[in-house]
Design a protein around this motif. Structure first.
Motif, mmCIF file in Angstrom:
data_model
loop_
_atom_site.group_PDB
_atom_site.id
_atom_site.type_symbol
_atom_site.label_atom_id
_atom_site.label_comp_id
_atom_site.label_asym_id
_atom_site.label_seq_id
_atom_site.Cartn_x
_atom_site.Cartn_y
_atom_site.Cartn_z
ATOM 1 N N THR A 38 0.838 -1.207 0.000
ATOM 2 C CA THR A 38 0.000 0.000 0.000
ATOM 3 C C THR A 38 0.871 1.255 0.000
ATOM 4 O OG1 THR A 38 -1.620 -1.249 1.251
ATOM 5 C CG2 THR A 38 -1.926 1.135 1.161
ATOM 6 N N LEU A 41 2.497 1.669 -3.487
ATOM 7 C CA LEU A 41 1.560 2.214 -4.469
ATOM 8 C C LEU A 41 1.321 3.695 -4.187
ATOM 9 C CD1 LEU A 41 -1.028 -0.724 -4.570
ATOM 10 C CD2 LEU A 41 0.611 -0.119 -6.373
ATOM 11 N N ARG A 45 1.961 7.052 -6.586
ATOM 12 C CA ARG A 45 0.861 7.981 -6.830
ATOM 13 C C ARG A 45 1.239 9.395 -6.387
ATOM 14 N NH1 ARG A 45 -2.836 5.447 -3.910
ATOM 15 N NH2 ARG A 45 -3.847 4.169 -5.493
ATOM 16 N N GLY A 86 -7.613 4.816 -9.276
ATOM 17 C CA GLY A 86 -7.159 3.503 -9.711
ATOM 18 C C GLY A 86 -6.108 2.917 -8.793
ATOM 19 N N LYS A 87 -5.569 1.783 -9.195
ATOM 20 C CA LYS A 87 -4.616 1.052 -8.342
ATOM 21 C C LYS A 87 -3.231 1.671 -8.356
ATOM 22 C CE LYS A 87 -5.920 -2.623 -10.670
ATOM 23 N NZ LYS A 87 -7.280 -2.256 -11.152
ATOM 24 N N VAL A 89 -0.612 0.928 -10.162
ATOM 25 C CA VAL A 89 0.495 -0.033 -10.261
ATOM 26 C C VAL A 89 1.597 0.489 -11.185
ATOM 27 C CG1 VAL A 89 1.139 -2.356 -11.044
ATOM 28 C CG2 VAL A 89 -0.968 -2.029 -9.729
ATOM 29 N N THR A 268 -15.175 -4.925 -7.571
ATOM 30 C CA THR A 268 -14.715 -4.518 -8.902
ATOM 31 C C THR A 268 -15.405 -3.241 -9.386
ATOM 32 O OG1 THR A 268 -16.439 -5.813 -10.025
ATOM 33 C CG2 THR A 268 -14.347 -6.930 -9.596
ATOM 34 N N ARG A 374 -5.016 -9.539 -6.065
ATOM 35 C CA ARG A 374 -5.985 -8.444 -5.901
ATOM 36 C C ARG A 374 -7.418 -8.926 -6.170
ATOM 37 N NH1 ARG A 374 -7.013 -6.148 -11.174
ATOM 38 N NH2 ARG A 374 -5.953 -7.511 -12.636
ATOM 39 N N ARG A 376 -9.782 -6.487 -7.104
ATOM 40 C CA ARG A 376 -10.437 -5.499 -7.963
ATOM 41 C C ARG A 376 -9.491 -5.040 -9.059
ATOM 42 N NH1 ARG A 376 -10.169 0.570 -6.412
ATOM 43 N NH2 ARG A 376 -8.016 0.698 -5.773
#
Lengths: 376, 376
Positions: A38, A41, A45, A86-87, A89, A268, A374, A376
């Motif tokens: 977490t 990520l 971001r 969003g994720k 990644v 999702t 994951r 989602r």
């Protein structure tokens, strides 16, 4: 394409032993387990978003506003919103890859931003081409601002991606842009395949993997190496990191294809049986159709009838559930889960060929694990 | 934008003396007169076309075929055709600009090809956004192959443009790509302005010039300098050649705007009063509206009524001729012709600031003269 699977190679669908636990959880990795994914990520971001927003702010009106809507920073009326973003990644991978060379994560930021711009250029155009009206619970740009703005703003983001890199003015930036351009071309090839597959009755597993490699693998490959390229990594290192990212992308997409049928709508944000409703020829479907056996044959007959059905839009939950059950019975779900593990393993193995600080390696591993588990 | 007009600056419309000969023929230039422009255009076309075709051949099906149709190399059924291939001013400029540095014209070829790819990317997308059904006497790509292919193939050509340059792998190629990216962004900005102007009652002369500078000037600027950049020219030389190309582009567009109203359909291949039929707010129109006086006022009233008319599509030749006569009476035709000469003069003057072989200078001058006196 087959050679890209490395020594493991794609198994024939349906060969997974029935009753085998179809979990996508990868083998435990102690160093990776200690990584706070977490936070990783969040780091990507936090580093990339301000630079991304500054880049988008350069666009002339109304393209700046339309972009801000697309990114979820404002709503259709222009009011600021708290997008889920969003994720993230890709930005996490891009800044992490800079650390392979011993550079600061910040060195990867222009790469992270350029990759996000290319990704969003492709979303804008693909949503229009595919007629998709919703993305991340919101109306798509062409729905809200019209097709011309979706085309134009997509073009602008694509140009901006190259601009953000090339204005660094370094040899490394030139190399990074060349790799990003190759990934962009692969994305476009993948979308061309996706469109052509829609008009066909049957798509092979190999064709589906090739399309997913282009649509998802190529840009994750670029994200996983672009920071390293900006940090001065040689081509061999960059190629190997691309290999990690490419197979991670295939694992990512296999999981996405599982979630597209069996994902929990709460997690999702998509409808139940989302990909079945869209008649997507995703991996579980093509694998089930290729598996042979009675469930596979029955599924083929049903989907062929569905393709001609004028009543498809009104199908009940039960009808979709029956199709999902047949895909599972034919082995499509198992095969896809195994494919995710196989691609995850190839991605992790690729890391072994690159010298990097052990903490960086653990982080790459943890991100790969995250992608495969994951929800989602 | 005004500063880009240099010392001459844009004059207020309507200040041209009535009755003055409205010829766009530039002052004679002996060295330039001796240049065989047809041979110069043919050289650019001959050098660039095989490389352009090889680049397009790299695209995956069906994008290769759709591109070949767009470029006029095959018809809608896939049979080879003898396309007219356009005027080929951009490739001629790109290979010529390589000679500024003493390099062979061939050095400019990847630049010529990249510029053509960007130009055609923008045509594919603009035709779709504008709903234009015909280009060069043929149905546009979106009409023949559908909107999705027009978007996708445009994207592919844009990516290919950067690829063709960046695979040279040189520092110069990185610099050239950065300039091409800036030109591409200007093209996109220009299209955004064009779209927004359509929804407005009035557009100022300055706004029209800014839009035309973005849509036509920026890419001609890039074409005029990209060969030199690939040949190792410094930024000052490249900037100055861009200045030549930018103003040449504005001269080109002013002539285009004249031909769009008063051009001979036999030569232009367009309908009579073509731009008036499309209600284009081109230079003669905006200049006439800005000029003041009774004809200008009358024109404004008529065009405002036209904008609301549901019968516009059925207007007779005489009705368009009456509008063209009013534009001329208000001074819009004269002003635009003078603007072409003014921009031509600035372009020629820019050349003085760059050292180059006299033969190369004569050729740049001859190309500028050609752009301003052409009939199609």
């Amino acid at each position: 394409m087959l050679d890209q699977h490395g020594p493991a190679g794609p198994r024939t669908p349906g060969t997974a032993t029935r009753g085998e636990t179809v979990s996508t959880v990868p083998p435990a990795s102690t160093a990776a387990d200690a990584v706070d994914v977490t936070a990783l990520l969040e780091r990507g971001r936090t580093l990339a978003t301000p630079v991304l927003r500054a880049a988008v702010d350069r666009l002339a009106p109304p393209m700046d506003t339309v972009s801000a809507y697309h990114f979820g920073w404002i709503d259709a009326q222009g009011n600021p919103t708290e997008g889920d973003g969003g994720k993230a990644v890709r930005p996490a991978l891009a800044v992490l890859s800079a650390e392979v060379t011993g550079a600061a994560p910040e060195v990867g930021v222009p790469g992270a931003v350029a990759v996000e711009l290319v990704h969003n250029f492709s979303l804008l155009h693909d949503d229009l081409m595919d007629g998709d009206e919703q993305r991340r619970h919101r109306d798509t740009v062409w729905k809200v601002h019209g097709p011309a703005q979706a085309i134009l703003v997509g073009d602008a983001l694509f140009a901006l991606a190259n601009e953000v890199l090339l204005e660094l003015g370094t040899v490394e930036a030139g190399r990074a842009t060349r790799r990003l351009t190759a990934a962009s071309r692969a994305l476009i090839d993948g979308q061309a395949q996706d469109i052509s597959y829609e008009h066909r009755d049957r798509v092979s597993v190999e064709e589906c993997l090739e399309m997913e490699g282009n649509k998802t693998g190529a840009l994750l490959a670029c994200a996983s190496s672009i920071g390293a390229v900006l940090g001065g990594a040689d081509d061999r290192t960059a190629d190997t990191l691309e290999r990690y990212g490419y197979h991670l992308g295939l694992a990512f997409q296999a999981v996405d294809d599982l979630l597209g049928i069996w994902g929990d709508p709460e997690s999702t944000g998509k409808q139940t049986w989302s990909d079945l409703r869209q008649r997507k020829k995703s991996l579980p479907v093509v694998a089930a159709l290729a598996a042979g056996g009675s469930a596979s044959t029955r599924l083929g007959e049903i989907l062929a009838a569905d393709a001609k059905s004028s009543d498809f839009a009104n199908f009940s939950e039960e009808e979709f559930a029956a199709r999902a059950a047949l895909i599972e019975e034919a082995g499509g779900r198992e095969w896809t889960a195994e494919e995710a593990r196989r691609q995850h393993a190839i991605a992790i193995e690729a890391l072994n060929a690159v010298d990097m600080p052990e903490q960086v390696r653990a982080r790459f591993t943890a991100l790969a694990d995250f992608v495969v588990v994951r929800k989602r």
